[in-house]
Design a protein around this motif. Structure first.
Motif, PDB file in Angstrom:
ATOM      1  N   ALA A 185      -9.503 -56.079  20.124  1.00  0.00           N
ATOM      2  CA  ALA A 185     -10.068 -55.117  19.170  1.00  0.00           C
ATOM      3  C   ALA A 185     -11.591 -55.245  19.100  1.00  0.00           C
ATOM      4  O   ALA A 185     -12.308 -54.250  18.993  1.00  0.00           O
ATOM      5  CB  ALA A 185      -9.446 -55.331  17.792  1.00  0.00           C
ATOM      6  N   GLU A 186     -12.069 -56.479  19.177  1.00  0.00           N
ATOM      7  CA  GLU A 186     -13.524 -56.711  19.152  1.00  0.00           C
ATOM      8  C   GLU A 186     -14.176 -56.066  20.371  1.00  0.00           C
ATOM      9  O   GLU A 186     -15.173 -55.350  20.252  1.00  0.00           O
ATOM     10  CB  GLU A 186     -13.828 -58.224  19.194  1.00  0.00           C
ATOM     11  N   GLU A 187     -13.602 -56.359  21.550  1.00  0.00           N
ATOM     12  CA  GLU A 187     -14.195 -55.820  22.787  1.00  0.00           C
ATOM     13  C   GLU A 187     -14.183 -54.298  22.765  1.00  0.00           C
ATOM     14  O   GLU A 187     -15.183 -53.647  23.066  1.00  0.00           O
ATOM     15  CB  GLU A 187     -13.396 -56.311  24.013  1.00  0.00           C
ATOM     16  N   TYR A 188     -13.028 -53.737  22.383  1.00  0.00           N
ATOM     17  CA  TYR A 188     -12.922 -52.281  22.377  1.00  0.00           C
ATOM     18  C   TYR A 188     -13.821 -51.660  21.307  1.00  0.00           C
ATOM     19  O   TYR A 188     -14.524 -50.678  21.554  1.00  0.00           O
ATOM     20  CB  TYR A 188     -11.472 -51.819  22.178  1.00  0.00           C
ATOM     21  N   GLY A 189     -13.809 -52.250  20.123  1.00  0.00           N
ATOM     22  CA  GLY A 189     -14.607 -51.703  19.018  1.00  0.00           C
ATOM     23  C   GLY A 189     -16.077 -51.600  19.397  1.00  0.00           C
ATOM     24  O   GLY A 189     -16.722 -50.562  19.170  1.00  0.00           O
ATOM     25  N   ARG A 190     -16.594 -52.656  20.014  1.00  0.00           N
ATOM     26  CA  ARG A 190     -18.009 -52.662  20.431  1.00  0.00           C
ATOM     27  C   ARG A 190     -18.249 -51.577  21.485  1.00  0.00           C
ATOM     28  O   ARG A 190     -19.177 -50.779  21.370  1.00  0.00           O
ATOM     29  CB  ARG A 190     -18.385 -54.023  21.039  1.00  0.00           C
ATOM     30  N   LEU A 191     -17.378 -51.562  22.508  1.00  0.00           N
ATOM     31  CA  LEU A 191     -17.570 -50.592  23.598  1.00  0.00           C
ATOM     32  C   LEU A 191     -17.435 -49.150  23.083  1.00  0.00           C
ATOM     33  O   LEU A 191     -18.241 -48.270  23.441  1.00  0.00           O
ATOM     34  CB  LEU A 191     -16.549 -50.857  24.724  1.00  0.00           C
ATOM     35  N   ALA A 192     -16.438 -48.928  22.245  1.00  0.00           N
ATOM     36  CA  ALA A 192     -16.216 -47.567  21.737  1.00  0.00           C
ATOM     37  C   ALA A 192     -17.434 -47.106  20.943  1.00  0.00           C
ATOM     38  O   ALA A 192     -17.879 -45.961  21.056  1.00  0.00           O
ATOM     39  CB  ALA A 192     -14.964 -47.528  20.861  1.00  0.00           C
ATOM     40  N   ASN A 193     -17.987 -48.007  20.142  1.00  0.00           N
ATOM     41  CA  ASN A 193     -19.118 -47.600  19.323  1.00  0.00           C
ATOM     42  C   ASN A 193     -20.366 -47.326  20.152  1.00  0.00           C
ATOM     43  O   ASN A 193     -21.082 -46.342  19.925  1.00  0.00           O
ATOM     44  CB  ASN A 193     -19.412 -48.653  18.256  1.00  0.00           C
ATOM     45  N   GLU A 194     -20.604 -48.192  21.126  1.00  0.00           N
ATOM     46  CA  GLU A 194     -21.785 -47.965  21.982  1.00  0.00           C
ATOM     47  C   GLU A 194     -21.608 -46.685  22.791  1.00  0.00           C
ATOM     48  O   GLU A 194     -22.563 -45.939  23.015  1.00  0.00           O
ATOM     49  CB  GLU A 194     -22.017 -49.176  22.909  1.00  0.00           C
ATOM     50  N   THR A 195     -20.370 -46.421  23.225  1.00  0.00           N
ATOM     51  CA  THR A 195     -20.109 -45.188  23.986  1.00  0.00           C
ATOM     52  C   THR A 195     -20.296 -43.971  23.070  1.00  0.00           C
ATOM     53  O   THR A 195     -20.898 -42.968  23.468  1.00  0.00           O
ATOM     54  CB  THR A 195     -18.680 -45.212  24.584  1.00  0.00           C
ATOM     55  N   ALA A 196     -19.794 -44.088  21.858  1.00  0.00           N
ATOM     56  CA  ALA A 196     -19.927 -42.969  20.909  1.00  0.00           C
ATOM     57  C   ALA A 196     -21.397 -42.639  20.686  1.00  0.00           C
ATOM     58  O   ALA A 196     -21.808 -41.467  20.734  1.00  0.00           O
ATOM     59  CB  ALA A 196     -19.250 -43.338  19.581  1.00  0.00           C
ATOM     60  N   LYS A 197     -22.201 -43.674  20.476  1.00  0.00           N
ATOM     61  CA  LYS A 197     -23.628 -43.425  20.197  1.00  0.00           C
ATOM     62  C   LYS A 197     -24.299 -42.762  21.399  1.00  0.00           C
ATOM     63  O   LYS A 197     -25.071 -41.803  21.255  1.00  0.00           O
ATOM     64  CB  LYS A 197     -24.327 -44.749  19.862  1.00  0.00           C
ATOM     65  N   ALA A 198     -23.984 -43.268  22.592  1.00  0.00           N
ATOM     66  CA  ALA A 198     -24.609 -42.710  23.797  1.00  0.00           C
ATOM     67  C   ALA A 198     -24.151 -41.269  24.016  1.00  0.00           C
ATOM     68  O   ALA A 198     -24.960 -40.386  24.333  1.00  0.00           O
ATOM     69  CB  ALA A 198     -24.251 -43.577  25.012  1.00  0.00           C
ATOM     70  N   MET A 199     -22.847 -41.013  23.815  1.00  0.00           N
ATOM     71  CA  MET A 199     -22.342 -39.644  24.028  1.00  0.00           C
ATOM     72  C   MET A 199     -22.983 -38.666  23.042  1.00  0.00           C
ATOM     73  O   MET A 199     -23.305 -37.538  23.391  1.00  0.00           O
ATOM     74  CB  MET A 199     -20.809 -39.617  23.915  1.00  0.00           C
ATOM     75  N   ARG A 200     -23.188 -39.120  21.828  1.00  0.00           N
ATOM     76  CA  ARG A 200     -23.829 -38.239  20.837  1.00  0.00           C
ATOM     77  C   ARG A 200     -25.286 -37.945  21.222  1.00  0.00           C
ATOM     78  O   ARG A 200     -25.842 -36.927  20.810  1.00  0.00           O
ATOM     79  CB  ARG A 200     -23.795 -38.874  19.463  1.00  0.00           C
ATOM     80  N   GLN A 201     -25.893 -38.856  21.986  1.00  0.00           N
ATOM     81  CA  GLN A 201     -27.255 -38.562  22.450  1.00  0.00           C
ATOM     82  C   GLN A 201     -27.238 -37.457  23.501  1.00  0.00           C
ATOM     83  O   GLN A 201     -28.175 -36.687  23.606  1.00  0.00           O
ATOM     84  CB  GLN A 201     -27.932 -39.836  22.954  1.00  0.00           C
ATOM     85  N   VAL A 202     -26.149 -37.397  24.272  1.00  0.00           N
ATOM     86  CA  VAL A 202     -26.016 -36.304  25.243  1.00  0.00           C
ATOM     87  C   VAL A 202     -25.724 -34.993  24.496  1.00  0.00           C
ATOM     88  O   VAL A 202     -26.324 -33.972  24.762  1.00  0.00           O
ATOM     89  CB  VAL A 202     -24.877 -36.588  26.258  1.00  0.00           C
ATOM     90  N   ASP A 203     -24.770 -35.032  23.557  1.00  0.00           N
ATOM     91  CA  ASP A 203     -24.399 -33.834  22.813  1.00  0.00           C
ATOM     92  C   ASP A 203     -24.023 -34.220  21.375  1.00  0.00           C
ATOM     93  O   ASP A 203     -22.919 -34.707  21.126  1.00  0.00           O
ATOM     94  CB  ASP A 203     -23.218 -33.132  23.499  1.00  0.00           C
ATOM     95  N   PRO A 204     -24.945 -34.006  20.444  1.00  0.00           N
ATOM     96  CA  PRO A 204     -24.684 -34.423  19.046  1.00  0.00           C
ATOM     97  C   PRO A 204     -23.577 -33.616  18.358  1.00  0.00           C
ATOM     98  O   PRO A 204     -23.107 -34.015  17.299  1.00  0.00           O
ATOM     99  CB  PRO A 204     -26.022 -34.163  18.337  1.00  0.00           C
ATOM    100  N   SER A 205     -23.140 -32.511  18.971  1.00  0.00           N
ATOM    101  CA  SER A 205     -22.175 -31.658  18.268  1.00  0.00           C
ATOM    102  C   SER A 205     -20.725 -32.080  18.478  1.00  0.00           C
ATOM    103  O   SER A 205     -19.813 -31.509  17.892  1.00  0.00           O
ATOM    104  CB  SER A 205     -22.341 -30.205  18.727  1.00  0.00           C
ATOM    105  N   ILE A 206     -20.490 -33.095  19.320  1.00  0.00           N
ATOM    106  CA  ILE A 206     -19.091 -33.428  19.644  1.00  0.00           C
ATOM    107  C   ILE A 206     -18.414 -34.201  18.517  1.00  0.00           C
ATOM    108  O   ILE A 206     -19.079 -34.807  17.670  1.00  0.00           O
ATOM    109  CB  ILE A 206     -18.988 -34.251  20.956  1.00  0.00           C
ATOM    110  N   GLN A 207     -17.084 -34.176  18.543  1.00  0.00           N
ATOM    111  CA  GLN A 207     -16.286 -34.998  17.620  1.00  0.00           C
ATOM    112  C   GLN A 207     -15.589 -36.081  18.428  1.00  0.00           C
ATOM    113  O   GLN A 207     -15.096 -35.818  19.531  1.00  0.00           O
ATOM    114  CB  GLN A 207     -15.235 -34.145  16.928  1.00  0.00           C
ATOM    115  N   LEU A 208     -15.555 -37.293  17.874  1.00  0.00           N
ATOM    116  CA  LEU A 208     -15.066 -38.436  18.643  1.00  0.00           C
ATOM    117  C   LEU A 208     -13.878 -39.113  17.978  1.00  0.00           C
ATOM    118  O   LEU A 208     -13.824 -39.246  16.756  1.00  0.00           O
ATOM    119  CB  LEU A 208     -16.197 -39.447  18.825  1.00  0.00           C
TER     120      LEU A 208
END
Ligand code: AHR
Length: 502
Positions: A185-208
């Motif tokens: 859960a720790e590994e995934y939680g960190r990766l998911a959050n960093e991915t979410a932040k980066a994806m929102r930089q590409v397109d802030p309008s998405i839902q995750l």
């Protein structure tokens, strides 16, 4: 005759239903894609190789969103394999399902299919064997207009306008040891959050959507949700839930499985709200129940296929043949989702074609509706608008796994635009009909549009190609005024559509 009661008041509103609660799922698994939605040599195939007979059956379901491309498949998927000239696409070993993936269908083909099916894509990214970069690249390919490497790649592949995919899943079932690239859960939680932040930089309008547990029996549930949300709470919009329901003992117990779903949803809501309080956050985390269905008929057979068969293309995997009682269970699950529609904003019937699916096909042959097709279609057609909070009373029974099971499972949806209220109800009793007393006086006048029922079949009856015996019929119901009784046949699914004056 059993007795039950519903008081349906127009001011007792639960939520405006997000239509994405009637979503579904297509994975590169078995025959979902190849010989399911796509079969260029089929008599009904269109210019893109999509089966028109399947498109017609899917269109009638009015599915607003379809999750793609997995599932377990996505956790080792290179999306780049599925774009560009088909002849130069690689054949890969799909380790999740011991299958050869030809990559004839990829993002662009699936997007084309979605357009024809009048639905939206819900895209999942690979957070098993890949990570932030590949997720952002896929988002760039899908949602950026042009002028960058991956958006220009899409344009070069013949698609000028971006797909504007709104909803993205950050991996799939990452808590499961069977998952390629399984994580703590720790590994995934960190990766998911960093991915979410980066994806929102590409397109802030998405839902995750971040991954919750694969089911409520996972040893890490519900601590998994808590840890993942600790990391992702601020940057995602949904946590996912997955659960498949099986006949563990007898029919009485099986028909009560929705109580397990209800309990699961309540627990995940509690975990979300615990993290909300801990973080002093004003935000309410929503749930995407993006895999749900009945699944048990094919498990043993699939185990044998996966262990013993050589690698093949589109083998028939996870093909449950659904019975009438499965349809009743699916109906109670749908009602339960609506009863939580203030927090369950999206849900995906897993899956849509051939793989634990409402729509089945024969390679080169017929397409047909399974029993579960009907309750899903009825809810999708008539369950849009405001979910009401009816007050209900019903006799109850005890089974071996469940106690205090109400014979009546029901909900009501108000569509103010159309001036309609629809009551959805299952009579769980296998022995007795039920008299449902409805009090709808708050609506003023009420007139019956129709009472659709699925009833009178053997619990084990199934639909077969060119032989769909399980189908709805019109019940002979008359109502007089806003207080009325409706007979619900034993073991039945009921859709009572009413015109209301207000
Ligand atoms: O829907 C079939 C499979 O069930 C999916 O690939 C996976 O996510 C789940 O375990």
């Amino acid at each position: 005759m059993l007795k039950s009661k519903m008081v349906i008041d127009k001011s007792y509103k639960l939520a405006e239903i997000d239509e994405r609660i009637y979503g579904s799922f297509i994975e590169h698994l078995g025959r979902a894609v190849y010989t399911g939605i796509y079969e260029p040599s089929h008599a009904s195939a269109d210019e893109d190789g999509f089966r028109r007979d399947v498109l017609d059956l899917v269109a009638d379901l009015r599915v607003p969103i379809v999750r793609y491309p997995g599932g377990n498949f996505v956790s080792n998927y290179n999306w780049e394999d599925g774009v560009g000239p088909v002849a130069s696409r690689p054949r890969r070993l799909d380790l999740a399902w011991r299958t050869i993936e030809t990559n004839e269908v990829g993002v662009d083909e699936f997007a084309r299919w979605c357009k024809k099916a009048n639905t939206e894509m819900m895209m999942a990214v690979n957070l098993g064997t890949r990570g932030i970069t590949e997720a952002c690249n896929l988002l760039e390919y899908c949602n950026v207009h042009s002028g960058s490497f991956y958006s220009d790649m899409r344009v070069k592949n013949g698609v000028q306008s971006p797909y504007d995919v709104k909803t993205w899943c950050l991996g799939n079932e990452m808590d499961g040891p069977w998952q390629l690239g399984h994580k703590t859960a720790e590994e995934y939680g960190r990766l998911a959050n960093e991915t979410a932040k980066a994806m929102r930089q590409v397109d802030p309008s998405i839902q995750l959507v971040s991954c919750g547990s694969s089911n409520s029996e996972m040893p890490t549930y519900p601590a998994w949700e808590a840890t993942v949300l600790e990391h992702t709470y601020d940057d995602v919009d949904f946590i996912s839930m997955h659960q498949y329901y099986a006949k563990r003992t007898d029919s009485k117990d099986f028909l009560a499985e929705a109580l397990r779903m209800d309990d699961f949803i309540k627990t995940v809501i509690s975990v979300c709200d615990f993290i909300k309080a801990k973080k002093r956050s004003p935000k309410k985390m929503m749930i995407s129940f993006d895999e749900w269905n009945v699944w048990y008929h094919s498990l043993q057979k699939d185990d044998d296929i996966m262990k013993n068969k050589p690698w093949g293309i589109a083998p028939p995997l996870v093909e449950d043949t659904y019975t009438f009682e499965d349809a009743l269970v699916a109906a109670t699950l749908l009602i339960t989702l609506i009863k939580h529609s203030d927090r369950v904003r999206m849900a995906c019937l897993a899956q849509l074609v051939n793989v634990i699916a409402p729509v089945m096909t024969e390679k080169g042959g017929a397409a047909w509706r399974q029993s579960i097709y009907w309750p899903f279609m009825h809810m999708s057609l008539y369950g849009r608008g405001t979910a009401l909070n009816p007050v209900t009373a019903s006799d109850k029974y005890d089974g071996s796994n469940f106690t205090d099971v109400p014979y009546l499972e029901s909900t009501a949806v108000y569509n103010a635009e159309k001036g309609e209220v629809t009551i959805f109800a299952v009579n769980r009793s296998l022995e007795e009909d039920m008299l449902l007393g409805c009090d709808m006086r708050s609506f003023g006048k009420c007139a019956l549009i129709e009472h659709i029922e699925l009833a009178g079949f053997d619990l084990n009856a199934v639909n077969l190609p060119n032989n769909e015996i399980i189908k709805p019929r019109s019940a002979d119901t008359k109502i007089n005024g806003a207080e009325f009784d409706v007979k619900l046949a034993k073991a039945s699914w009921n859709v009572i559509r009413l015109k209301v004056s207000d």
